[in-house]
Write an enzyme that holds these catalytic residues in place. Structure first.
Site, PDB file in Angstrom:
ATOM      1  N   TRP A 357      11.470  18.263   4.351  1.00  0.00           N
ATOM      2  CA  TRP A 357      11.893  17.212   5.282  1.00  0.00           C
ATOM      3  C   TRP A 357      12.204  15.923   4.528  1.00  0.00           C
ATOM      4  O   TRP A 357      12.850  15.026   5.070  1.00  0.00           O
ATOM      5  CB  TRP A 357      10.821  16.961   6.352  1.00  0.00           C
ATOM      6  CG  TRP A 357       9.584  16.251   5.876  1.00  0.00           C
ATOM      7  CD1 TRP A 357       8.720  16.690   4.914  1.00  0.00           C
ATOM      8  CD2 TRP A 357       9.075  14.977   6.296  1.00  0.00           C
ATOM      9  NE1 TRP A 357       7.707  15.780   4.731  1.00  0.00           N
ATOM     10  CE2 TRP A 357       7.888  14.715   5.560  1.00  0.00           C
ATOM     11  CE3 TRP A 357       9.488  14.039   7.229  1.00  0.00           C
ATOM     12  CZ2 TRP A 357       7.128  13.555   5.727  1.00  0.00           C
ATOM     13  CZ3 TRP A 357       8.726  12.881   7.401  1.00  0.00           C
ATOM     14  CH2 TRP A 357       7.562  12.648   6.650  1.00  0.00           C
ATOM     15  N   ASP A 358      11.776  15.854   3.278  1.00  0.00           N
ATOM     16  CA  ASP A 358      12.057  14.692   2.428  1.00  0.00           C
ATOM     17  C   ASP A 358      13.545  14.349   2.467  1.00  0.00           C
ATOM     18  O   ASP A 358      13.938  13.178   2.452  1.00  0.00           O
ATOM     19  CB  ASP A 358      11.712  14.985   0.964  1.00  0.00           C
ATOM     20  CG  ASP A 358      10.293  15.478   0.743  1.00  0.00           C
ATOM     21  OD1 ASP A 358       9.726  16.077   1.653  1.00  0.00           O
ATOM     22  OD2 ASP A 358       9.779  15.278  -0.368  1.00  0.00           O
ATOM     23  N   GLU A 488      -1.235  15.175   5.648  1.00  0.00           N
ATOM     24  CA  GLU A 488      -1.719  16.545   5.445  1.00  0.00           C
ATOM     25  C   GLU A 488      -3.226  16.598   5.203  1.00  0.00           C
ATOM     26  O   GLU A 488      -3.772  17.675   4.979  1.00  0.00           O
ATOM     27  CB  GLU A 488      -0.954  17.198   4.289  1.00  0.00           C
ATOM     28  CG  GLU A 488       0.509  17.446   4.638  1.00  0.00           C
ATOM     29  CD  GLU A 488       1.335  17.950   3.458  1.00  0.00           C
ATOM     30  OE1 GLU A 488       0.871  17.849   2.315  1.00  0.00           O
ATOM     31  OE2 GLU A 488       2.464  18.422   3.697  1.00  0.00           O
ATOM     32  N   LYS A 601      -3.224  10.498   4.023  1.00  0.00           N
ATOM     33  CA  LYS A 601      -2.473  10.762   2.792  1.00  0.00           C
ATOM     34  C   LYS A 601      -1.216   9.900   2.712  1.00  0.00           C
ATOM     35  O   LYS A 601      -0.853   9.376   1.670  1.00  0.00           O
ATOM     36  CB  LYS A 601      -2.101  12.242   2.761  1.00  0.00           C
ATOM     37  CG  LYS A 601      -1.354  12.666   1.518  1.00  0.00           C
ATOM     38  CD  LYS A 601      -0.962  14.148   1.585  1.00  0.00           C
ATOM     39  CE  LYS A 601      -0.278  14.599   0.311  1.00  0.00           C
ATOM     40  NZ  LYS A 601       0.281  15.936   0.399  1.00  0.00           N
ATOM     41  N   GLN A 602      -0.499   9.794   3.818  1.00  0.00           N
ATOM     42  CA  GLN A 602       0.795   9.107   3.819  1.00  0.00           C
ATOM     43  C   GLN A 602       1.087   8.653   5.247  1.00  0.00           C
ATOM     44  O   GLN A 602       0.421   9.090   6.182  1.00  0.00           O
ATOM     45  CB  GLN A 602       1.894  10.037   3.321  1.00  0.00           C
ATOM     46  CG  GLN A 602       2.164  11.218   4.234  1.00  0.00           C
ATOM     47  CD  GLN A 602       2.876  12.362   3.517  1.00  0.00           C
ATOM     48  OE1 GLN A 602       2.223  13.243   2.963  1.00  0.00           O
ATOM     49  NE2 GLN A 602       4.196  12.349   3.539  1.00  0.00           N
TER      50      GLN A 602
HETATM   51  C1  BGC Z   1       3.940  15.596   1.159  1.00  0.00           C
HETATM   52  C2  BGC Z   1       5.030  16.130   2.059  1.00  0.00           C
HETATM   53  C3  BGC Z   1       6.285  16.347   1.241  1.00  0.00           C
HETATM   54  C4  BGC Z   1       6.014  17.218   0.028  1.00  0.00           C
HETATM   55  C5  BGC Z   1       7.215  17.335  -0.901  1.00  0.00           C
HETATM   56  C6  BGC Z   1       3.740  16.557  -0.006  1.00  0.00           C
HETATM   57  O1  BGC Z   1       2.767  16.044  -0.877  1.00  0.00           O
HETATM   58  O2  BGC Z   1       2.732  15.470   1.864  1.00  0.00           O
HETATM   59  O3  BGC Z   1       5.274  15.221   3.097  1.00  0.00           O
HETATM   60  O4  BGC Z   1       7.254  16.949   2.030  1.00  0.00           O
HETATM   61  O5  BGC Z   1       4.958  16.655  -0.728  1.00  0.00           O
HETATM   62  O6  BGC Z   1       7.597  16.090  -1.393  1.00  0.00           O
END
Ligand code: BGC
Length: 773
Positions: A357-358, A488, A601-602
């Site tokens: 999804w990035d 996550e 986490k984000q």
């Molecule tokens: C992030 C995801 C991301 C993936 C790839 C993961 O660490 O939590 O949001 O899509 O990395 O960049």
């Protein structure tokens, strides 16, 4: 964190050779051109620590899944970006001594990535165990003009002896992925062949049957004249080399040019590949290295003209932002709608399968503003092409009626990820794909896209959400259960505010686009109704009904959106009170401890606020930011940029700058101690967003470009180029104020601090700074 890269506005510079940093530098100095790319491995032999990496876009291998506990619905394989044939190899021997930096004394080592002109240069003096000294100066690039080609100029000068240099310029296809699940090699040889100065190696991937022909041609020069060497072929399975010996006197420079080409069965008939490869080599070798390099510099000049960000008064920040833009442009050129952007691009193996999804949430905005419209459009078409697979994926999980669930990780549209909490639960990715369609149409005004491609994808996605929610009798509302949000560090939660918000928006947007397509192109609309077996009234009214009756967790006392049900049951301790020894949590704490903690986490709620910023007033954004940011550990590279943009929006300029710095030099300074695995390519787009959407406050509303800029206290000024609906604009923010110039042939009206300014073609407008919040 490391600090060995020398500050420079246009170059990435490493001085002195430190084998312990070699794998990090191999990532940082990576080169690529959208069609292929490679880590900055050495041309000559190196027996020290290295991660060899050459990649050809779109060529992957389905590596059989390895999980401890199989769950129905898991994908059978993980599609991996393949480590492909190494085409840079040039072994040098003097007598029985091989040039190998691991066994030589190395002095005067310097490695430079020239971002302005797009090439990698390395020079050093090596003293062999016998005491013989050689000066080496190597330059190479992946051409952005002839995308199937790369070229190397490798100059050798004996410094204290006369002697014969034995050279083996090779292509090695006997390589493996480090992340291979079963230690399997993924390539088989089709044929290898050499003829004079040319060598060709054709390999085929197991299972996927991608055929790639890698070819090379060498040319040798001494004293400015070609040397007529006699070439000796060296052939082994999955390996072919052109061997030759040249005599060199002390102080005499021998230059070896190696032109290399990768052509694949994605673009040509497999049985014609050697011939095609030879034709491309003929073409580029006829140009010669210097002309190829001059064309490369011109082409990069044009790219920089579209995408550069100039920062005055802070060389480290300038280098950081250019590095991010450079790597993004090296990874995706947008010419082929079958390709996408892997989180590590062409710089490493981690995150195997390419598309996340990035791309939609982070990369699309960058390409929209800095590249021709077709580039972002191709990223969207990539998902359109994979709609059937997304429907198949949803069907496998028990959804019906054309509901589409796009994969979390994919190469060809099939899901690769196999951790249940992500594969089945991190479904917000579906929303990002719909959001990218909206974002593309909002930015470009290309409403036809909706008729041609967009609506079909939106219907599939809306159908998925409408089946993924369920009615809760207890709440008298629709709910969404069993979710992992962008954070996550929480799994299997109920009513993730972000996912539910995005889902409702998707359903409303799809219903709106249905009406739009129906009125703008009734014929196309009727074709789609047939094709999708679409019952407009029933389906769209159900979508609207869900979004009107959806349950969203909220805390009335704090007046914030709740990340999920029960979030406030957690013990809320800000990150600043954590012992630094506990960081990063994902390496120091058990998963169980992370799951029960409050740490994020984000961006999660804040990701939703970022997407729909116009919907929320400043006080709402402030309350949510002030609650969530202090408990966010930013352990995803995608996190700081969203926080930078929101902080800028609510007037926390210092915070915005702090987050910007964290994202901009993430890899150059190896903040997370993981640059050796490869660069964080997708988050690099976030760095760009931090400046353009954060500091400059750019967004698009009602077909109008808007800015509300501020100047970070640490800078004297910054400026950037963007293209909006065919108009190239430069925005410069300095101590005086905001200077906007229109470098195109049409006029444009832009809002600055919510006031319209018409900038006539070829003219400038000045706006004074304002208190923004
Ligand atoms: C992030 C995801 C991301 C993936 C790839 C993961 O660490 O939590 O949001 O899509 O990395 O960049």
């Amino acid at each position: 964190m490391k600090n060995y890269i020398k500050a420079d506005e246009w170059n990435i510079i490493e001085e002195g050779f430190d084998p312990d940093l070699n794998k990090i530098s191999e990532s940082i100095f990576s080169i690529g051109n959208g069609h292929m790319g490679q880590r900055a491995n050495f041309e000559e032999a190196y027996s020290g620590e290295t991660l060899q990496g050459n990649y050809v876009a779109g060529v992957y291998y389905p590596d059989k899944t390895r999980v401890g506990w199989w769950k129905n619905g898991y994908p059978e394989y993980f599609a991996k970006v393949l480590n492909a044939a190494n085409w840079i190899g040039i072994d040098i021997s003097i007598g029985d001594e091989k040039l190998d930096l691991h066994s030589c004394k190395v002095t005067d080592f310097k490695r430079v990535l020239n971002m302005r002109e797009g090439y990698l240069q390395r020079s050093f003096i090596a003293e062999l165990p016998s005491g013989k000294k050689l000066a080496i100066n190597a330059k190479r690039f992946c051409s952005i003009v002839d995308e199937e080609a790369g070229a190397i100029q490798y100059a050798i000068t004996p410094l204290n002896f006369d002697g014969a240099l034995s050279v083996n310029a090779y292509i090695d296809g006997d390589i493996a992925n480090q992340d291979s699940n079963y230690d399997e090699k993924f390539w088989e040889q089709v044929n290898n062949d050499s003829e004079g100065a040319d060598a060709y190696l054709t390999l085929i991937t197991k299972k996927t049957a991608f055929v790639v022909c890698t070819g090379s041609r060498v040319a040798i020069f001494q004293d400015g004249k070609p040397v007529d060497a006699s070439y000796i072929p060296v052939s082994k399975t999955k390996y072919i080399a052109t061997g030759f010996t040249v005599k060199a006197k002390q102080g005499q420079e021998t230059i070896i040019y190696k032109y290399a080409v990768n052509v694949t069965s994605q673009n040509y008939n497999a049985d014609e590949l050697t011939q095609v490869c030879k034709t491309v080599i003929d073409r580029v070798a006829a140009k010669g290295f210097e002309q190829m390099l001059a064309e490369q510099a011109e082409a990069w000049k044009a790219k920089w003209n579209e995408s550069d960000i100039l920062i005055e008064g802070d060389v480290a920040a300038q280098q950081g932002i250019r590095f991010n833009i450079f790597q993004l442009c090296q990874t995706y050129s947008g010419k082929d709608d079958r390709l996408n952007i892997g989180p590590k691009g062409f710089t490493g193996e981690k995150y195997g399968g390419s598309t996340y999804w990035d791309t939609e949430a982070y990369c699309v905005p960058f390409y929209l503003a800095t590249a021709p419209q077709q580039v972002a459009k191709n990223l969207l078409i990539y998902r359109y092409r994979q709609l059937d697979k997304a429907i198949e994926n949803a069907t496998k999980l028990g959804f019906n009626n054309g509901a589409a669930l796009y994969p979390m990780v994919t190469m060809n549209g099939e899901e690769c990820h196999n951790e249940w909490e992500i594969t089945f639960e991190e479904i917000h990715r579906n929303g990002a794909i719909a959001y990218a369609i909206f974002n593309y149409v909002r930015y470009t005004g290309d409403k036809d896209y909706l008729n041609e491609y967009g609506l079909e994808v939106l219907v599939g996605i809306a159908r998925f959400w409408s089946q993924r929610v369920n009615w809760s009798g207890a709440r008298n509302k629709f709910v969404m259960l069993g979710i992992t949000g962008p954070n996550e560090y929480e799994n299997n939660i109920n009513n993730n505010w972000y996912t539910s918000t995005l889902a409702c928006w998707c359903m409303d947007y799809a219903a709106e686009v249905v009406k739009q397509v129906k009125s703008s192109d009734p014929e196309k609309y009727h074709q789609l109704v047939e094709k999708l077996d679409f019952n407009e009234l029933e389906e769209t009214s159900f979508w609207n009904h869900i979004s009107e009756n959806m349950y969203f967790p909220k805390d009335e006392k704090l007046d914030i959106f709740l990340q999920q049900d029960g979030f406030l049951d957690k013990e809320i301790i800000p990150v600043k009170d954590l012992d630094p020894k506990d960081r990063p949590l994902n390496q120091k704490w058990s998963w169980d401890r992370i799951l029960r903690s409050c740490y994020i986490k984000q961006a999660d709620v804040l990701q939703g606020i970022y997407f729909f910023m116009d919907k929320y007033d400043t006080a709402t954004i402030q309350r949510n930011y002030n609650f969530y940011e202090p408990i966010t550990v930013h352990e995803s590279s995608l996190s700081p940029c969203v926080h930078a943009i929101i902080a800028a929006k609510i007037g926390l300029e210092e915070d915005a700058y702090k987050f910007y710095l964290r994202t901009s030099r993430l890899d150059l300074d190896d903040y997370n101690n993981d640059t050796e695995d490869g660069l964080h390519i997708t988050s690099m787009a976030g760095t760009w967003m931090s400046v353009v959407e954060g500091f400059a406050g750019m967004h698009v509303k009602d077909d109008r470009l808007k800015f509300s800029p501020f100047l970070p206290a640490q800078w004297k000024g910054y400026s950037f180029n963007i293209t909006f609906r065919g108009i190239l604009i430069n925005i410069k923010v300095d101590v005086e104020g905001i200077h906007l110039s229109n470098n195109s042939a049409s006029d444009i009206t832009i809002d600055v601090f919510d006031e319209p300014h018409t900038i006539k073609a070829g003219t400038n407008v000045f706006v004074a700074h304002r208190v923004r919040v």
